[in-house]
Scaffold this motif. Structure first.
Motif, PDB file in Angstrom:
ATOM      1  N   PRO A   1     191.420  53.349  24.866  1.00  0.00           N
ATOM      2  CA  PRO A   1     190.477  54.424  25.217  1.00  0.00           C
ATOM      3  C   PRO A   1     189.782  55.104  24.035  1.00  0.00           C
ATOM      4  O   PRO A   1     188.700  55.656  24.201  1.00  0.00           O
ATOM      5  CB  PRO A   1     191.332  55.425  26.004  1.00  0.00           C
ATOM      6  CG  PRO A   1     192.749  55.058  25.741  1.00  0.00           C
ATOM      7  CD  PRO A   1     192.770  53.619  25.335  1.00  0.00           C
ATOM      8  N   LYS A   2     190.362  55.054  22.839  1.00  0.00           N
ATOM      9  CA  LYS A   2     189.730  55.701  21.682  1.00  0.00           C
ATOM     10  C   LYS A   2     188.696  54.798  21.004  1.00  0.00           C
ATOM     11  O   LYS A   2     187.990  55.228  20.108  1.00  0.00           O
ATOM     12  CB  LYS A   2     190.785  56.123  20.660  1.00  0.00           C
ATOM     13  CG  LYS A   2     191.673  57.252  21.139  1.00  0.00           C
ATOM     14  CD  LYS A   2     192.648  57.672  20.059  1.00  0.00           C
ATOM     15  CE  LYS A   2     193.513  58.824  20.538  1.00  0.00           C
ATOM     16  NZ  LYS A   2     194.450  59.248  19.483  1.00  0.00           N
TER      17      LYS A   2
ATOM     18  N   GLY B   1     192.982  60.801  11.711  1.00  0.00           N
ATOM     19  CA  GLY B   1     192.420  61.962  12.379  1.00  0.00           C
ATOM     20  C   GLY B   1     191.115  61.744  13.122  1.00  0.00           C
ATOM     21  O   GLY B   1     190.436  62.705  13.469  1.00  0.00           O
ATOM     22  N   LEU B   2     190.757  60.495  13.394  1.00  0.00           N
ATOM     23  CA  LEU B   2     189.528  60.243  14.151  1.00  0.00           C
ATOM     24  C   LEU B   2     189.795  60.413  15.640  1.00  0.00           C
ATOM     25  O   LEU B   2     190.836  59.992  16.140  1.00  0.00           O
ATOM     26  CB  LEU B   2     189.000  58.827  13.880  1.00  0.00           C
ATOM     27  CG  LEU B   2     188.580  58.504  12.446  1.00  0.00           C
ATOM     28  CD1 LEU B   2     188.118  57.054  12.355  1.00  0.00           C
ATOM     29  CD2 LEU B   2     187.489  59.442  11.972  1.00  0.00           C
ATOM     30  N   ASP B   3     188.851  61.031  16.333  1.00  0.00           N
ATOM     31  CA  ASP B   3     188.973  61.167  17.792  1.00  0.00           C
ATOM     32  C   ASP B   3     188.590  59.873  18.499  1.00  0.00           C
ATOM     33  O   ASP B   3     189.146  59.547  19.549  1.00  0.00           O
ATOM     34  CB  ASP B   3     188.065  62.305  18.296  1.00  0.00           C
ATOM     35  CG  ASP B   3     188.482  63.651  17.730  1.00  0.00           C
ATOM     36  OD1 ASP B   3     189.674  64.004  17.861  1.00  0.00           O
ATOM     37  OD2 ASP B   3     187.626  64.330  17.139  1.00  0.00           O
ATOM     38  N   GLU B   4     187.623  59.170  17.930  1.00  0.00           N
ATOM     39  CA  GLU B   4     187.141  57.906  18.479  1.00  0.00           C
ATOM     40  C   GLU B   4     186.690  57.016  17.338  1.00  0.00           C
ATOM     41  O   GLU B   4     186.385  57.501  16.247  1.00  0.00           O
ATOM     42  CB  GLU B   4     185.905  58.110  19.376  1.00  0.00           C
ATOM     43  CG  GLU B   4     186.164  58.627  20.738  1.00  0.00           C
ATOM     44  CD  GLU B   4     184.898  58.636  21.592  1.00  0.00           C
ATOM     45  OE1 GLU B   4     185.056  58.826  22.800  1.00  0.00           O
ATOM     46  OE2 GLU B   4     183.774  58.462  21.078  1.00  0.00           O
TER      47      GLU B   4
ATOM     48  N   THR C   1     184.125  60.901  14.747  1.00  0.00           N
ATOM     49  CA  THR C   1     183.821  59.569  15.265  1.00  0.00           C
ATOM     50  C   THR C   1     183.658  58.587  14.118  1.00  0.00           C
ATOM     51  O   THR C   1     182.763  58.728  13.291  1.00  0.00           O
ATOM     52  CB  THR C   1     182.531  59.616  16.106  1.00  0.00           C
ATOM     53  OG1 THR C   1     182.671  60.608  17.122  1.00  0.00           O
ATOM     54  CG2 THR C   1     182.239  58.273  16.741  1.00  0.00           C
ATOM     55  N   GLY C   2     184.537  57.592  14.084  1.00  0.00           N
ATOM     56  CA  GLY C   2     184.425  56.539  13.086  1.00  0.00           C
ATOM     57  C   GLY C   2     183.364  55.539  13.494  1.00  0.00           C
ATOM     58  O   GLY C   2     183.252  55.185  14.670  1.00  0.00           O
ATOM     59  N   ILE C   3     182.564  55.113  12.533  1.00  0.00           N
ATOM     60  CA  ILE C   3     181.544  54.088  12.762  1.00  0.00           C
ATOM     61  C   ILE C   3     181.964  52.851  11.975  1.00  0.00           C
ATOM     62  O   ILE C   3     181.918  52.817  10.754  1.00  0.00           O
ATOM     63  CB  ILE C   3     180.149  54.572  12.304  1.00  0.00           C
ATOM     64  CG1 ILE C   3     179.705  55.759  13.151  1.00  0.00           C
ATOM     65  CG2 ILE C   3     179.133  53.428  12.372  1.00  0.00           C
ATOM     66  CD1 ILE C   3     179.575  55.461  14.639  1.00  0.00           C
TER      67      ILE C   3
ATOM     68  N   ALA D   1     191.124  49.713  13.300  1.00  0.00           N
ATOM     69  CA  ALA D   1     190.519  50.759  14.138  1.00  0.00           C
ATOM     70  C   ALA D   1     191.593  51.632  14.758  1.00  0.00           C
ATOM     71  O   ALA D   1     191.495  52.875  14.746  1.00  0.00           O
ATOM     72  CB  ALA D   1     189.652  50.116  15.217  1.00  0.00           C
ATOM     73  N   ASN D   2     192.631  51.017  15.310  1.00  0.00           N
ATOM     74  CA  ASN D   2     193.721  51.761  15.927  1.00  0.00           C
ATOM     75  C   ASN D   2     194.413  52.654  14.896  1.00  0.00           C
ATOM     76  O   ASN D   2     194.689  53.823  15.146  1.00  0.00           O
ATOM     77  CB  ASN D   2     194.720  50.789  16.554  1.00  0.00           C
ATOM     78  CG  ASN D   2     195.840  51.514  17.254  1.00  0.00           C
ATOM     79  OD1 ASN D   2     195.642  52.094  18.306  1.00  0.00           O
ATOM     80  ND2 ASN D   2     197.022  51.480  16.666  1.00  0.00           N
ATOM     81  N   TYR D   3     194.657  52.095  13.707  1.00  0.00           N
ATOM     82  CA  TYR D   3     195.306  52.857  12.640  1.00  0.00           C
ATOM     83  C   TYR D   3     194.470  54.088  12.272  1.00  0.00           C
ATOM     84  O   TYR D   3     195.002  55.186  12.139  1.00  0.00           O
ATOM     85  CB  TYR D   3     195.514  51.975  11.405  1.00  0.00           C
ATOM     86  CG  TYR D   3     196.224  52.703  10.287  1.00  0.00           C
ATOM     87  CD1 TYR D   3     197.605  52.665  10.176  1.00  0.00           C
ATOM     88  CD2 TYR D   3     195.515  53.459   9.351  1.00  0.00           C
ATOM     89  CE1 TYR D   3     198.266  53.355   9.172  1.00  0.00           C
ATOM     90  CE2 TYR D   3     196.158  54.152   8.348  1.00  0.00           C
ATOM     91  CZ  TYR D   3     197.538  54.094   8.267  1.00  0.00           C
ATOM     92  OH  TYR D   3     198.184  54.796   7.278  1.00  0.00           O
TER      93      TYR D   3
END
Length: 192
Positions: free
Chosen positions: A68-69, A30-33, A4-6, A22-24
């Motif tokens: 959604p991510k 490899g971030l799930d969200e 999870t990226g913050i 964020a999308n990139y």
């Protein structure tokens, strides 16, 4: 463990560069969200130009509606102020033990990272992804093991520029999600 990226910040307002980065990071790092963590107060920034917390959160929710991510988070709203990153990361890890958090910051923030509260502890105890910012060159060879330099596209859009342009009556709608632009223009005109 969900990666999870913050992505913390004032998002004053959120714009297309925030969304593109964020999308990139979700698609290529490899971030799930990725959570847009709307900050109520940045200890290193002036407060006089800050839009209300709930409004900035609403703008983020509007901008990411079809992604959604990407998630909008008011997690810091309930934390003591000023909101220091180390305290936020500690609280996030306690509240969500099934997630592996990655702090997302721009190259401009990395250059000043030594000024952050308990910056050494942030580096030692957390994974950090740096995205490029114009005018800030980061030597990847000098980065600590917990820090990764992303090859996300370099984007030069600032929230300050957008707010000022709107106040001057300029059309900067291409920099913002259409509904975010409408909400922001309505708000700025109503409050001026």
């Amino acid at each position: 463990m969900l990666k999870t990226g913050i992505f913390g910040g004032s998002f004053n307002p959120i714009h297309k560069a925030h969304l593109a980065i964020a999308n990139y990071l979700c698609e290529f790092a490899g971030l799930d969200e990725l959570w847009f963590l709307v900050s109520p107060q940045n200890p290193l920034k002036q407060q006089e130009e800050l839009l209300p917390d709930a409004f900035r959160l609403q703008l983020v929710q509007t901008a990411i509606r079809n992604h959604p991510k990407l998630k909008a988070s008011d997690f810091e709203f309930a934390l003591p102020r000023p909101s220091y990153t180390i305290n936020t990361l500690d609280a996030l890890k306690a509240a969500y033990p099934n997630r592996e958090f990655y702090l997302i910051i721009g190259g401009d923030n990395w250059v000043n990272f030594h000024r952050w509260y308990q910056s050494e502890r942030v580096i030692e105890e957390n994974k950090i992804i740096i995205y490029p910012r114009p005018g800030f060159v980061i030597d990847e060879a000098t980065l600590p093991q917990t820090v990764t330099l992303s090859d996300a596209p370099v984007m030069d859009i600032s929230s300050t520029y957008i707010r000022n342009a709107i106040k001057e009556g300029k059309d900067v709608s291409s920099f913002l999600h259409p509904e975010v632009y409408r909400l922001l223009v309505d708000y700025l005109h109503a409050s001026s």
